[in-house]
Design an enzyme around this catalytic site. Sequence first.
Site, PDB file in Angstrom:
ATOM      1  N   ASP A 194     -12.952  18.909   7.812  1.00 16.56           N
ATOM      2  CA  ASP A 194     -13.346  20.413   7.829  1.00 16.56           C
ATOM      3  C   ASP A 194     -13.497  20.731   6.582  1.00 16.56           C
ATOM      4  OD1 ASP A 194     -13.212  23.040   7.892  1.00 16.56           O
ATOM      5  OD2 ASP A 194     -11.711  23.197   9.649  1.00 16.56           O
ATOM      6  N   HIS A 199     -10.428  26.901   2.712  1.00 19.35           N
ATOM      7  CA  HIS A 199      -9.068  25.950   2.845  1.00 19.35           C
ATOM      8  C   HIS A 199      -8.906  25.540   0.979  1.00 19.35           C
ATOM      9  CE1 HIS A 199      -8.736  27.000   6.869  1.00 19.35           C
ATOM     10  NE2 HIS A 199      -9.873  26.171   6.887  1.00 19.35           N
ATOM     11  N   ILE A 214      -6.255  29.104   2.528  1.00 19.39           N
ATOM     12  CA  ILE A 214      -5.093  29.059   3.585  1.00 19.39           C
ATOM     13  C   ILE A 214      -5.192  27.825   4.218  1.00 19.39           C
ATOM     14  CG2 ILE A 214      -5.071  31.446   4.031  1.00 19.39           C
ATOM     15  CD1 ILE A 214      -6.845  30.998   6.405  1.00 19.39           C
ATOM     16  N   GLY A 217      -5.921  25.927  10.369  1.00 20.55           N
ATOM     17  CA  GLY A 217      -5.179  26.053  11.503  1.00 20.55           C
ATOM     18  C   GLY A 217      -4.906  24.928  12.402  1.00 20.55           C
TER      19      GLY A 217
END
Length: 294
Positions: A194, A199, A214, A217
């Site tokens: 990903d 991120h 961040i 998830g």
Amino acid sequence: MPIDAAKATSAEPRTTELAWDHKDVQLYHLGIGAGAATPEKPHPATDPDELRYTLESALHVLPSFATVAGGGMALAGGLSAPGIDVDLAAVLHGGQTVTVHRALPVTGRATQTSTVPAVYDKGKAAVIVLRSEVADGDGPLWTCDTQIFVRGEGGFGGERGPSARLEPPERAPDLTTERLIREDQALLYRLSGDWNPLHADPEFAKLAGFDRPILHGLCSYGVTLKAVVDTVLGGDVGRVRSYTTRFAGVVFPGETLRVRVWRDAPEPGRLQVSVTAADRDDAPVLADTVIAYR
């Protein structure tokens, strides 16, 4: 370009060939905290139970690996479906379910078939529902249902979709444990496929409305499953039948996840789980989370 829900849901299924080996499995496990100290394992690097995640001769595959097998193609497939053209800065992962049909092999080649069963109109946002069914020469391996939340893409007059919430049981959890998210956790996890700069790149994160990058998830998702398998299911990854969650809030690298587990809730054979950010007054991270087990 706005989402064309009718085109997306009526498109022919798309197939992708997936391949992975023990290095991909080990990298994923490291990306979700394998080998790191926990309250239960202060010296994990040589712990026999922990080596099942990190040592190729003893390797077992955590079912959440299905979300990245072959390079994270499930999410990418949803964003490239006909009728869908969205800005990565507007994309958040809304929810995830993995259903395991049999044990995931350490090394494998498989075919993924992807469809978009629904696109929901949430007003100021759209939710794209992607289903990925994966099978190899021996039959079905797993099914992934992914919900992709796209800010600014609602208002097209579609169905709003389900909105039911799973309330925590009205009793104390049967188990509470914590997992530290290292400062470099997102940088390591993204190597499993990903590559969203949200991120890793502070400037991109600001464009998306965050003051710093961040955590993925799906990294929180994997960290949580490993914590529950290790503490409640005796470290046996084969006991997991399915795992579903709704991503309720963000996690920043360096924070600590607080994982609460209720046994046999909402029914026998189910574990209900709540995950919060311990450093931010238990701000929600994962909600509506259920692990079905054998």
